[in-house]
Design a protein around this motif. Structure first.
Motif, short mmCIF file in Angstrom:
data_model
loop_
_atom_site.label_atom_id
_atom_site.label_comp_id
_atom_site.label_asym_id
_atom_site.label_seq_id
_atom_site.Cartn_x
_atom_site.Cartn_y
_atom_site.Cartn_z
N ASP A 305 0.86 -1.16 -0.06
CA ASP A 305 -0.07 0.04 -0.02
C ASP A 305 0.85 1.28 -0.02
O ASP A 305 0.38 2.27 -0.22
CB ASP A 305 -0.83 0.08 1.34
CG ASP A 305 -1.93 0.83 0.81
OD1 ASP A 305 -2.39 1.35 -0.12
OD2 ASP A 305 -2.43 1.54 2.02
N ALA A 306 2.18 1.09 0.27
CA ALA A 306 3.18 2.31 0.23
C ALA A 306 3.33 3.03 -1.35
O ALA A 306 3.18 2.03 -2.01
CB ALA A 306 4.37 2.00 0.97
N PRO A 307 3.63 4.08 -1.33
CA PRO A 307 3.87 4.67 -2.76
C PRO A 307 5.27 4.39 -3.10
O PRO A 307 6.03 5.23 -3.30
CB PRO A 307 3.69 6.13 -2.55
CG PRO A 307 3.98 6.23 -0.95
CD PRO A 307 3.48 5.34 -0.17
N GLN A 308 5.51 3.08 -3.27
CA GLN A 308 6.95 2.54 -3.67
C GLN A 308 6.56 1.39 -4.82
O GLN A 308 5.72 0.53 -4.35
CB GLN A 308 7.59 2.12 -2.70
CG GLN A 308 7.95 3.24 -1.68
CD GLN A 308 8.48 2.54 -0.11
OE1 GLN A 308 8.46 1.58 0.07
NE2 GLN A 308 8.90 3.54 0.67
N ILE A 309 7.70 1.17 -5.47
CA ILE A 309 7.49 0.03 -6.63
C ILE A 309 8.90 -0.23 -6.96
O ILE A 309 9.28 -1.66 -6.68
CB ILE A 309 6.52 0.02 -7.49
CG1 ILE A 309 6.36 -1.20 -8.43
CG2 ILE A 309 6.93 1.16 -8.58
CD1 ILE A 309 5.21 -1.31 -9.18
N VAL A 310 9.59 0.54 -7.24
CA VAL A 310 11.02 0.21 -7.67
C VAL A 310 12.02 1.65 -7.49
O VAL A 310 11.64 2.57 -7.77
CB VAL A 310 11.35 -0.28 -8.92
CG1 VAL A 310 10.60 0.78 -10.07
CG2 VAL A 310 12.50 -0.45 -9.72
N ALA A 311 12.94 1.36 -6.67
CA ALA A 311 13.85 2.53 -6.57
C ALA A 311 14.52 3.18 -7.50
O ALA A 311 14.82 4.49 -7.67
CB ALA A 311 14.75 2.17 -5.33
N GLU A 312 14.91 2.18 -8.45
CA GLU A 312 15.78 2.74 -9.84
C GLU A 312 15.62 1.56 -10.73
O GLU A 312 15.36 0.49 -10.53
CB GLU A 312 17.00 3.04 -9.54
CG GLU A 312 17.93 2.00 -8.98
CD GLU A 312 19.37 2.31 -8.61
OE1 GLU A 312 20.28 2.51 -9.61
OE2 GLU A 312 19.60 2.55 -7.39
N PHE A 313 15.71 1.89 -12.08
CA PHE A 313 15.67 1.00 -13.09
C PHE A 313 17.21 0.70 -13.30
O PHE A 313 17.94 1.48 -13.73
CB PHE A 313 15.27 1.61 -14.50
CG PHE A 313 13.44 1.68 -14.59
CD1 PHE A 313 12.93 0.59 -14.51
CD2 PHE A 313 13.19 2.94 -14.61
CE1 PHE A 313 11.64 0.78 -14.33
CE2 PHE A 313 11.59 3.45 -14.56
CZ PHE A 313 10.84 1.97 -14.30
N SER A 314 17.53 -0.44 -13.22
CA SER A 314 19.03 -1.13 -13.42
C SER A 314 19.10 -1.02 -14.95
O SER A 314 20.21 -0.76 -15.24
CB SER A 314 19.37 -2.23 -12.56
OG SER A 314 18.29 -3.29 -12.72
N SER A 315 18.30 -1.30 -15.59
CA SER A 315 18.25 -1.56 -16.89
C SER A 315 16.71 -1.10 -17.60
O SER A 315 15.67 -1.28 -16.88
CB SER A 315 18.66 -2.81 -17.41
OG SER A 315 17.85 -3.77 -17.16
N LYS A 316 16.84 -0.90 -18.86
CA LYS A 316 15.48 -0.38 -19.39
C LYS A 316 15.09 -1.63 -20.43
O LYS A 316 15.93 -1.96 -21.08
CB LYS A 316 15.48 0.80 -20.17
CG LYS A 316 16.11 2.01 -19.51
CD LYS A 316 15.18 2.48 -18.35
CE LYS A 316 15.57 3.84 -17.47
NZ LYS A 316 16.81 4.06 -17.64
#
Length: 482
Positions: A305-316
């Motif tokens: 439920d927190a506004p988080q999913i992925v801190a950073e994209f390591s690759s696109k």
């Protein structure tokens, strides 16, 4: 005294039907004629497939801001209802929809909030549409006949742009977010003046006030139920099948009155059920349950439920997707990549690598949808059935159906590829399906599987209704003239 009461009751029955009928027969005629038009031309709306087909491919190399940063910049304190990444012309942007209806657009390049676009940018947005020939700005509007409902409020004002194609397509682009909000074609605009607009009593001046519009339609259709029921009752009272009238006829009437009487008897039940089911479409007293998904339910399903999913994209992702949608399923983050043709693939948000979701993972997450009930149904539908079918609205198959032993015997329908919850229905909704969809649109499984038969029966029912109401107009006009 009993006979006198019966005579008085009959007299008032006739008077009620006569005078209310004179006032409403025009409405009945309009409804039956416009209903036939609506069989083939729906009210304009923008489907997901139409929206995806008008988007350019995602420029992954320009994405600098992460989804987490976008949620923080937008001020979300809980995971939004929707979190999508797509293009605004040559700029990748995050589009966020909160559970309270709030919409935010955040640049994925520099993290700035986008809250307005220029007419030139709106024209550029429409240039990616597959039917774009010579896009030109028509005007800027706040509300018109096709964008009258409240769901467009977060997107207003709207740029209205003609694509210059043979179909006469016009797009409505939000001046706030740059999203395409609606598309219409010349055919839709013309036929809806003979279809949905009169059928729903939908002029802009009335429909812009949703509460007022609902009350007007509620009371008009309620009065029309009285007309239909009293007319059918009178028709039965005046019918003689055994001890016929002097001329040997089953009806005492001649001319237009005979047409009105006989057609009303033959199609009376259809007319009564049709107007009653139309009245039910307004959900009087909010008796029937909604199909939406509350936030707490989706939070349990997503396991987050927190506004988080992925801190950073390591690759696109090396994908020609036009949109990336970020979701949670049972505590697992997912990125749904959508192609311009609507084809969807699943990827892992941190790495961008392709992944899959198993049916067992979906069922495990779905078991938490209703915390105080037990899942008692797990089924994969390969073919449509009475409660999941395509007719007026496209339904995808295959689909997963899960059911619970709660008081409403709730079912959920879930996409087996992405895990998206596509709908919710309980006993109340299933009752509504038969009282409204079946009675009003004749959405019976047997007819739905044989479309020409459905068309013929709806045409016949509508024709009977038009004869009843048109003959009533003539009879009423003659009485008023006298």
């Amino acid at each position: 005294m009993r006979r006198a009461l019966i005579r008085r009751a009959r007299r008032w029955l006739y008077i009620t039907h006569r005078w209310i009928g004179i006032a409403t027969c025009l409405l009945f005629t309009m409804w039956f004629m416009s209903g036939v038009v609506m069989m083939y031309v729906a009210f304009p709306q923008l489907t997901d497939h139409e929206r995806w087909s008008a988007l350019p491919p995602l420029a992954w190399d320009k994405v600098r801001a992460t989804p987490d940063r976008a949620m923080a910049i937008a001020g979300f304190t809980e995971y939004p209802r929707e979190l999508r990444l797509n293009m605004l012309n040559d700029t990748p942007v995050y589009r966020l929809l909160g559970w309270d209806g709030t919409r935010k657009t955040v640049s994925a390049v520099d993290g700035r909030i986008i809250d307005r676009i220029t007419p030139g940018e709106a024209l550029a947005v429409t240039g990616f549409h597959r039917n774009a020939a010579r896009p030109r700005m028509i005007n800027t509007i706040d509300r018109d006949q096709w964008s009258v409902t409240a769901r467009f409020d977060p997107l207003r004002p709207l740029f209205r742009i003609a694509l210059g194609d043979d179909a006469g397509t016009e797009l409505y682009v939000s001046a706030r977010t740059g999203e395409i909000a609606l598309d219409t074609t010349r055919t839709e605009r013309i036929w809806n003046w003979l279809g949905s607009i009169p059928h729903w009593i939908y002029p802009t001046v009335l429909r812009k006030d949703g509460t007022m519009w609902r009350q007007v339609v509620f009371w008009i259709s309620g009065i029309c139920i009285i007309v239909a029921v009293t007319g059918f009752w009178i028709g039965i009272l005046r019918l003689r099948l055994r001890r016929r009238y002097a001329s040997g006829a089953v009806t005492p009437y001649r001319g237009w009155m005979a047409w009105h009487h006989v057609a009303g008897l033959v199609g009376g039940i259809s007319v009564v059920t049709w107007i009653f089911s139309g009245w039910l479409s307004l959900n009087p007293g909010d008796y029937f349950s909604g199909r939406g998904m509350p936030r707490d339910m989706m939070a349990r399903y997503g396991g987050h439920d927190a506004p988080q999913i992925v801190a950073e994209f390591s690759s696109k992702p090396q994908s020609a997707a036009v949109e990336a949608r970020f979701t949670w399923l049972g505590g697992r983050p997912l990125m749904v990549l959508v192609g311009r043709d609507g084809h969807e693939n699943i990827a892992d948000p941190p790495t961008g690598l392709p992944t899959t979701v198993s049916v067992e993972q979906i069922f495990a997450a779905a078991s938490r949808l209703l915390p105080n009930a037990t899942m008692i149904l797990r089924r994969r539908l390969e073919q449509p059935d009475a409660y999941w079918y395509s007719h007026h609205h496209e339904r995808q198959v295959p689909v997963l159906r899960v059911g619970f032993d709660d008081t409403g015997q709730t079912w959920f329908h879930i996409d087996p590829l992405t895990g998206d919850v596509l709908g919710r229905i309980d006993d109340s909704g299933r009752t509504y399906r038969w009282l409204f969809n079946a009675l009003h649109s004749l959405d019976f499984p047997l007819l739905l599987n044989h479309r020409p038969a459905w068309d013929a029966i709806v045409w016949l029912s509508s024709l009977l209704g038009m004869i009843v109401s048109a003959s009533g107009i003539v009879i009423g006009w003659r009485r008023l003239s006298r």
